[in-house]
Design an enzyme around this catalytic site. Structure first.
Site, PDB file in Angstrom:
ATOM      1  N   ASP A 257       1.843  -3.173   4.291  1.00  0.00           N
ATOM      2  CA  ASP A 257       3.206  -2.818   3.907  1.00  0.00           C
ATOM      3  C   ASP A 257       4.123  -3.283   5.019  1.00  0.00           C
ATOM      4  OD1 ASP A 257       4.429  -0.952   1.562  1.00  0.00           O
ATOM      5  OD2 ASP A 257       5.715  -0.944   3.356  1.00  0.00           O
TER       6      ASP A 257
ATOM      7  N   GLY B  49       0.378   5.199  -0.148  1.00  0.00           N
ATOM      8  CA  GLY B  49      -1.029   5.367   0.185  1.00  0.00           C
ATOM      9  C   GLY B  49      -1.894   6.078  -0.833  1.00  0.00           C
ATOM     10  N   ASN B  50      -1.315   6.573  -1.912  1.00  0.00           N
ATOM     11  CA  ASN B  50      -2.138   7.277  -2.912  1.00  0.00           C
ATOM     12  C   ASN B  50      -3.186   6.350  -3.523  1.00  0.00           C
ATOM     13  OD1 ASN B  50      -0.988   9.828  -2.691  1.00  0.00           O
ATOM     14  ND2 ASN B  50       0.611   9.393  -4.190  1.00  0.00           N
ATOM     15  N   LYS B  51      -2.768   5.137  -3.877  1.00  0.00           N
ATOM     16  CA  LYS B  51      -3.719   4.195  -4.484  1.00  0.00           C
ATOM     17  C   LYS B  51      -4.762   3.742  -3.456  1.00  0.00           C
ATOM     18  CE  LYS B  51      -0.338   2.481  -7.858  1.00  0.00           C
ATOM     19  NZ  LYS B  51       0.840   3.186  -7.273  1.00  0.00           N
TER      20      LYS B  51
ATOM     21  N   CYS C 283       5.573   0.354 -11.858  1.00  0.00           N
ATOM     22  CA  CYS C 283       6.094   1.544 -12.536  1.00  0.00           C
ATOM     23  C   CYS C 283       7.420   1.181 -13.191  1.00  0.00           C
ATOM     24  CB  CYS C 283       6.241   2.723 -11.565  1.00  0.00           C
ATOM     25  SG  CYS C 283       7.220   2.356 -10.095  1.00  0.00           S
TER      26      CYS C 283
ATOM     27  N   ALA D 169       0.779  -1.239   0.000  1.00  0.00           N
ATOM     28  CA  ALA D 169       0.000   0.000   0.000  1.00  0.00           C
ATOM     29  C   ALA D 169       0.810   1.288   0.000  1.00  0.00           C
ATOM     30  CB  ALA D 169      -0.950   0.009   1.204  1.00  0.00           C
ATOM     31  N   ALA D 170       1.955   1.316   0.657  1.00  0.00           N
ATOM     32  CA  ALA D 170       2.691   2.576   0.808  1.00  0.00           C
ATOM     33  C   ALA D 170       3.062   3.152  -0.566  1.00  0.00           C
ATOM     34  CB  ALA D 170       3.953   2.339   1.624  1.00  0.00           C
TER      35      ALA D 170
ATOM     36  N   ASP E  83       4.190  -8.228   5.852  1.00  0.00           N
ATOM     37  CA  ASP E  83       4.539  -8.674   4.513  1.00  0.00           C
ATOM     38  C   ASP E  83       3.325  -9.388   3.920  1.00  0.00           C
ATOM     39  OD1 ASP E  83       5.515  -9.885   2.239  1.00  0.00           O
ATOM     40  OD2 ASP E  83       7.297 -10.714   3.188  1.00  0.00           O
TER      41      ASP E  83
END
Length: 432
Positions: free
Chosen positions: A227, A207-209, A326, A204-205, A254
């Site tokens: 995370d 956190g934008n998504k 990415c 998750a980190a 994890d």
């Protein structure tokens, strides 16, 4: 001596971008914590590009001690850029910088706190000119000054010129807008869980998504966000609090150790998996971020990504999953998806994600065109890869090209002339 020093500094500045990547790749500053970054650049320039080290004493000894690592990293950089001369690296770096300057400033409206219309009105009052909904990527490329558009693909994304800095803007500091690249908005949008769904954000980190998922869910339902790094979890918690996210259980764990058979996850129907990757698609890289990986590092990343994707598919109630990175590397993208689909047989299938998106997956296997890619040149975003998987087998819903949320919430401006203002929605917290 003054002229020689001036020439040395000038050449060091000319190679600044290359030198930064060399320092990162060779981890010189991590190994020599007392070495100032600017001095390190001068030493490395003189060692590898100049006429050889003229200094004496401990600086010369230090540079020579790390010379094998630096030379190896320089050789890897030349291989990655497909050049043979040092000078050719400069042209390649300039092309990267030009690509970065083309990517606009994307602003996602946080619908947990406000709506698109109110944010548009706020920016108008600040002296910005709203040009309506974009009709093409070329319109985004032509933005300049204090002008902005509504994105042509995503319904809650505003687009400003690349140089626009909104970090001190009230809307950002209050959580009403999220500064998030367009490509990074695609995973949650394409996952598209309906309100009330149980969703996992596996990595998750920062956190934008996660906040985007919460907005799509309208804070109704349950998000499990994982995370492993405590500092990143703390950063994520801060962002989610500022964004007004509720119904999210943030866990420092994890994802690979999460038990899919745990009863608390028995209703998880959607998973967003955006695992650690090489980050090779990021057109701007901050200090300390990972340099382009070696072949060994790339294989290690791909191995982790395959394990994470296969683990995510093992949740019993899962219906839809988005895998994204990415990264530009096929090893982390199409090859990972192909390997896991082969492992699971007919249990899961690829969905054609966003059919109108111009940039598709590489032809690594039959059906890879169902995946999508993003790039500065073609989509004016960071480099990105997204694959959408749905459960197959009897009784499964027919594969769809759009997420449920996108069907329920058509884009603002649909059914109107291009460039028209979006239709008014029910207002939330109006920012004055």
């Amino acid at each position: 001596h003054v002229r020689q020093l001036y020439a040395l500094v000038s050449e060091t500045l000319r190679y600044a971008s290359v030198l930064e990547k060399l320092l990162d790749g060779a981890a010189l500053l991590q190994a020599e914590k007392k070495l100032a970054p600017q001095l390190a650049k001068v030493l490395v320039y003189d060692l590898l590009f100049g006429k050889g080290l003229k200094c004496g004493g401990r600086w010369k000894a230090l540079a020579r001690r790390h010379r094998p690592r630096l030379e190896a990293e320089l050789a890897r950089m030349k291989v990655r850029h497909k050049v043979s001369r040092n000078e050719d690296l400069l042209a390649s770096e300039k092309a990267v910088s030009a690509a970065a300057s083309q990517v606009p400033r994307y602003v996602r409206v946080n619908t947990l706190k406000t709506c698109v219309d109110d944010v548009i009105d706020f920016f108008k009052r600040q002296g910005y000119t709203y040009l309506g909904k974009a009709a093409s990527v070329e319109e985004l490329k032509a933005l300049s000054g204090k002008k902005f558009l509504l994105d042509l693909h995503l319904p809650e994304l505003l687009v400003f010129p690349s140089q626009t800095d909104l970090h001190d803007n009230l809307l950002y500091t209050s959580g009403h807008i999220i500064l998030q690249d367009k490509a990074s908005c695609l995973p949650a949008f394409l996952l598209g869980p309906v309100a009330g769904s149980h969703v996992i954000d596996a990595c998750a980190a920062p956190g934008n998504k996660t906040s985007h998922l919460a907005a799509i869910l309208k804070n109704k339902g349950q998000i499990f966000a994982f995370d492993v790094d405590p500092k990143r979890v703390a950063t994520t918690n801060t962002l989610l609090t500022r964004a007004g996210v509720t119904g999210c259980q943030l866990v420092q764990q994890d994802f690979l150790t999460v038990d899919p058979r745990d009863p608390k996850y028995s209703r998880v129907t959607h998973i967003l998996l955006d695992p650690s990757c090489s980050g090779s698609g990021m057109v701007t890289r901050g200090p300390g971020e990972e340099a382009a990986p070696s072949a060994e590092r790339l294989q290690a990343l791909a191995g982790f990504q395959r394990r994470a994707l296969s683990h995510a598919l093992s949740f019993p109630a899962l219906r839809r999953l988005v895998y994204s990175t990415c990264s530009l590397h096929r090893e982390e993208n199409e090859d990972v998806v192909r390997a896991v689909l082969q492992e699971w047989g007919s249990a899961f299938r690829l969905v054609t994600a966003f059919p109108s998106w111009p940039c598709r997956g590489l032809a690594a296997f039959s059906g890879a065109e169902s995946c999508l890619r993003a790039s500065p040149a073609e989509t004016l975003t960071h480099g990105f890869f997204v694959a959408v998987l749905e459960r197959g087998g009897e009784g499964a819903a027919a594969p769809s090209s759009l997420p449920a949320a996108a069907k329920e919430n058509p884009q603002p401006g649909e059914g109107t002339e291009p460039g028209a203002a979006p239709k008014r929605k029910k207002k939330k917290q109006r920012v004055k």
